[in-house]
Motif scaffolding. Sequence first.
Motif, PDB file in Angstrom:
ATOM      1  N   THR A 253      -6.649  -5.047   7.187  1.00 23.49           N
ATOM      2  CA  THR A 253      -5.196  -5.202   7.190  1.00 23.49           C
ATOM      3  C   THR A 253      -4.763  -5.271   5.727  1.00 23.49           C
ATOM      4  OG1 THR A 253      -5.370  -7.620   7.220  1.00 23.49           O
ATOM      5  CG2 THR A 253      -5.198  -6.534   9.357  1.00 23.49           C
ATOM      6  N   PRO A 254      -3.507  -4.930   5.429  1.00 26.41           N
ATOM      7  CA  PRO A 254      -3.116  -4.819   4.014  1.00 26.41           C
ATOM      8  C   PRO A 254      -2.725  -6.141   3.367  1.00 26.41           C
ATOM      9  CG  PRO A 254      -1.338  -4.037   5.413  1.00 26.41           C
ATOM     10  CD  PRO A 254      -2.443  -4.457   6.337  1.00 26.41           C
TER      11      PRO A 254
ATOM     12  N   ALA B 228      -9.651   2.294   4.378  1.00 25.41           N
ATOM     13  CA  ALA B 228      -8.424   2.255   3.580  1.00 25.41           C
ATOM     14  C   ALA B 228      -8.753   2.157   2.097  1.00 25.41           C
ATOM     15  CB  ALA B 228      -7.555   1.082   4.023  1.00 25.41           C
ATOM     16  N   ASN B 229      -9.961   2.581   1.686  1.00 24.56           N
ATOM     17  CA  ASN B 229     -10.300   2.602   0.262  1.00 24.56           C
ATOM     18  C   ASN B 229      -9.241   3.381  -0.501  1.00 24.56           C
ATOM     19  OD1 ASN B 229     -12.867   1.429   0.656  1.00 24.56           O
ATOM     20  ND2 ASN B 229     -13.738   3.419   1.180  1.00 24.56           N
ATOM     21  N   HIS B 230      -8.855   2.901  -1.666  1.00 20.44           N
ATOM     22  CA  HIS B 230      -7.910   3.699  -2.439  1.00 20.44           C
ATOM     23  C   HIS B 230      -7.976   3.389  -3.923  1.00 20.44           C
ATOM     24  CE1 HIS B 230      -5.528   0.050  -1.310  1.00 20.44           C
ATOM     25  NE2 HIS B 230      -5.079   0.151  -2.552  1.00 20.44           N
ATOM     26  N   ARG B 231      -7.318   4.218  -4.690  1.00 25.98           N
ATOM     27  CA  ARG B 231      -7.111   3.973  -6.107  1.00 25.98           C
ATOM     28  C   ARG B 231      -5.614   3.801  -6.287  1.00 25.98           C
ATOM     29  NH1 ARG B 231     -11.464   3.059  -5.714  1.00 25.98           N
ATOM     30  NH2 ARG B 231     -13.343   3.948  -6.629  1.00 25.98           N
TER      31      ARG B 231
ATOM     32  N   ASN C  65      -3.238 -12.227  12.178  1.00 31.20           N
ATOM     33  CA  ASN C  65      -4.460 -11.463  11.895  1.00 31.20           C
ATOM     34  C   ASN C  65      -5.672 -12.350  11.648  1.00 31.20           C
ATOM     35  OD1 ASN C  65      -3.191  -8.957  12.057  1.00 31.20           O
ATOM     36  ND2 ASN C  65      -2.501  -9.074   9.935  1.00 31.20           N
ATOM     37  N   LEU C  66      -5.630 -13.600  12.072  1.00 28.97           N
ATOM     38  CA  LEU C  66      -6.712 -14.516  11.706  1.00 28.97           C
ATOM     39  C   LEU C  66      -8.112 -13.995  12.064  1.00 28.97           C
ATOM     40  CD1 LEU C  66      -7.492 -17.296  10.465  1.00 28.97           C
ATOM     41  CD2 LEU C  66      -7.981 -17.897  12.837  1.00 28.97           C
ATOM     42  N   PRO C  67      -8.323 -13.440  13.272  1.00 29.46           N
ATOM     43  CA  PRO C  67      -9.698 -13.004  13.592  1.00 29.46           C
ATOM     44  C   PRO C  67     -10.278 -12.043  12.551  1.00 29.46           C
ATOM     45  CG  PRO C  67      -8.370 -13.034  15.569  1.00 29.46           C
ATOM     46  CD  PRO C  67      -7.421 -13.273  14.426  1.00 29.46           C
TER      47      PRO C  67
ATOM     48  N   HIS D 120      -2.405   1.779   5.665  1.00 28.80           N
ATOM     49  CA  HIS D 120      -3.149   2.928   6.199  1.00 28.80           C
ATOM     50  C   HIS D 120      -2.517   3.364   7.525  1.00 28.80           C
ATOM     51  CE1 HIS D 120      -6.575   5.260   7.765  1.00 28.80           C
ATOM     52  NE2 HIS D 120      -6.917   5.392   6.487  1.00 28.80           N
ATOM     53  N   PRO D 121      -2.378   4.677   7.732  1.00 28.60           N
ATOM     54  CA  PRO D 121      -1.695   5.154   8.944  1.00 28.60           C
ATOM     55  C   PRO D 121      -2.391   4.766  10.246  1.00 28.60           C
ATOM     56  CG  PRO D 121      -2.167   6.981   7.426  1.00 28.60           C
ATOM     57  CD  PRO D 121      -2.756   5.753   6.814  1.00 28.60           C
TER      58      PRO D 121
END
Lengths: 591, 320
Positions: free
Chosen positions: A497-498, A331-334, A218-220, A384-385
């Motif tokens: 990405t997560p 992918a904002n979340h609490r 996922n570097l880019p 995130h889906p």
Amino acid sequence: MKINWRLLDKVRRRANPIQVDLIDAYAQNRISRRSFLRRGVIVGLSAPFMGSVLAACGDGESEGSGGNDTGSGDNGTDTTAGGSGGGEPVAGGDLRVGIQFGDANSGLDPLNMLDLGTYNVLSQSFEYLVGLGTDGNIGPRGLAESWTPNDDGSAWTFTLREGVTWQDGSPLTSADVAATIDRMVEVGAGLAGVVSEGAVETPDDRTAVINLDSPNGNLPVLVSIFNPQSLVTPADYSNGTTLDERPEGTGPWLFESHDATSFTTVFKANENYWGGRPNLDTVTLIGFEDSGTRISAMQARELDAIQEFGAVDGSSLLNDENMVILSPPAANHRQLWFNTQVPSGGPFTDPRVRQAVAYCLDRQQMVDTLFEGRAIVANDHPVHPSLPFFDEGATPQRERDIEKAKQLLAEAGQEGLTATLETGDIIYSADMAAIVEQNCAEAGMNITVSVTANSDFYGEYWCTGASWGAQPETGGPGVPCGASAPIGIVDYGHRPTPDIYFGRALQTDGDWNSSNYASAEFDQLFTEYQGAVDVDGQKAAVGKIQQLLHDDCPAAYPFFFDYLGGHDASVSGIENTALGHMLFQNASKTA
Amino acid sequence: MGRFIVRRLLLSILTLAIILVLVTLIPNIAPGDPARKIAGGTASPERLQAVTESLGLDKSVGEQLVDVASDTAQFDFGMSFTRPTETVTGLVTTSLWNSTKLVVFSLFLVLPLSIAGGVYAAYKRDTWIDRLIVNVGVALASVPEFVVGVLFLALLAVPISFFKVVASPPPGAGIFTQLQYMLLPALTVVTVYFGYIARITRAGTITALSADYTRTAFMKGLSTGKVFRKHVLRNSLLPTVAVVGTQLGYLFGGMVGLELIYNYPGLGRLIFDAVDSADYPTLRGGVLSVAIIYMLATLGADLLIAWMNPRARLSISEGS
């Protein structure tokens, strides 16, 4: 799919192993077209190339690939919405934009900034190596026109765009990129453990090769607009230099003035911008400390555009037919964390109790009342889906089940459990906490909500360095957050990405691991995920992570919510990201 | 008279010195570590140490005091902790100028209105108009300024484009445009201070109206207007002047809520943010300037009172 094998073979020959793997995954129908396009951009496939792959696989519609278009796609630029904005674009004019009041601590420092307001200011003059694509993804619209990984993803080669100049007329070169990466490594900036100092080779002025510590698929993304601190600055810039100290940049807007007391910054059009002179003459970014005032000013049309507002506070804007709402996928979340280790023998050290709380949550109620539907239900993991490696089949969606919750509590001997849920006064958190309290009461749990000023919250109840403020020493290896509350809610912003959510919040000894989650199995899977550069490898690891987190439940993730921004219908062409960037190079006012 | 002013100024310097000591001590007694706040929660110990040293927080309290005192004596307030490219003098000057504009405009509206109201209420004492002025004034003053501010935003600024949400005018705006932008916050100040000043003025006027010299003036046949101008106002406004003098400091430094709601970069917000972000040099500069304003205002009020009231003048020149 009816596959044209000859054509497919031809394009495969032009690709390297990582790219071939992706092409095969698509050709064998293991990933969707959308996932192929998103992942394709990350591993450096060009739009025409992906078009050829789609054609070879019998998928005729090849538009919208890559992100080489002018960005009229899904980044929220929706010129059809809104009522009266049907006029013709006119040249010139000033755009007034209400933004978050920037954090005074960083100032206009591109490397050390931390907040959405400052991101927005700095990204007008400076640009990213990898720009914004379509569909909330990255795309080759930044300073790099293309990139490719080597065979195992341990080195990535970026080719810089031609004809890009700094404000003094000197050309952008790969030396600038190398110096920028070194400065990022110096402060961390999302590259810690990924790249080491001096790792960038510059074979010529337009080529930068980034050699990684270990393979990374996922570097880019880490040198893109979604890692805000990766703005490319001149080789002779230094850590801590601010934009107002030294106005510079390759971007569409030249810094004109900045008033620190009102956090107001004025930019004028860059006549020599490589992408062509912007339509507008000036852009004025005005900081607001009070989000209610920002919304009122937008309502009264003292602003042309607004950065970030809440769904409930901003309902007047959402219902305004002359507003165009910008809501890129996010992918904002609490995170509702459970302290899995401290206090020793505490209720949430038992996974059954954690699951019981998760079964109580009315996720749809949260989506509806906190976000007025502008959110999606999540399944107790931070994947995130929309991500290419999201595994739909990993585990079924957890539905509300009070009986099951009661049963789990009974098994754990925790009927009538009493706990205090700690959270900060940041938007959405306290309201969510109130819903959690109500939801859990139905299963006989007695959860009390305690809300603290957000500036104190992290240091008191969440997770911090061992010596922060009044925080006691940490509990030793595997317990990085010895003093975190038994149960609490903390905010996480969008990441493409997560990796950050996994590495900092869940990995053993992660510096944001308020759950004190220490799972050798998770750590192993995370390592597998990061090292995997192929679609199947990433998906296999992530699928197992999804299931593990869902079952072990170190934290509950009830929803992902959309970012909201917007502009008046008389303006067109504004693009934005869920991290607060607003791009104005294609923006115009209409007559 | 001269002796009085010199003595007051010397006292002021002493007071300022005490304030300076207190403000300098804050970082050492306030909870949390300013260096940690500035360096960020996840900074390495080395970076934390570097920030601590750059802020001078590794020195003893005594050394810090000496540093601050000598810098202040040379009017060098240093650089902001949190905005390393900004001098404290620059930040304070900009904010102070903004606050001055707003305070002067607000006083320009509220003083004539509330003084006239108070005098008229006293003149019409115990009639319905008196009760109206007093009660409306009390009602308005009992609502906090940030509540009035939000109401004005929702009821006036959003629907009517003449009224502005954001009180800072666009750069290069003329005087009338600037006043238009500042109108709502100024009107908010009017609602908060009208009742207060009107009541003080009313009380002073009632006392003056019942005084012997006023009765004498009426009896020797002076017109009502002349009695008010020559005899009543000079005496009735003494408490008003004193009160306005003491409130000026608050108007400059305490209107944080109002400045937030109207997104106006005044001195109150500067000081508030400086506290919030542990920016102690800016806090020091801001608090000192409010203290100086406060002292100048009370001194000015005393001199004005002396000029208006011969008895006060006498006691001042005797230097008692």
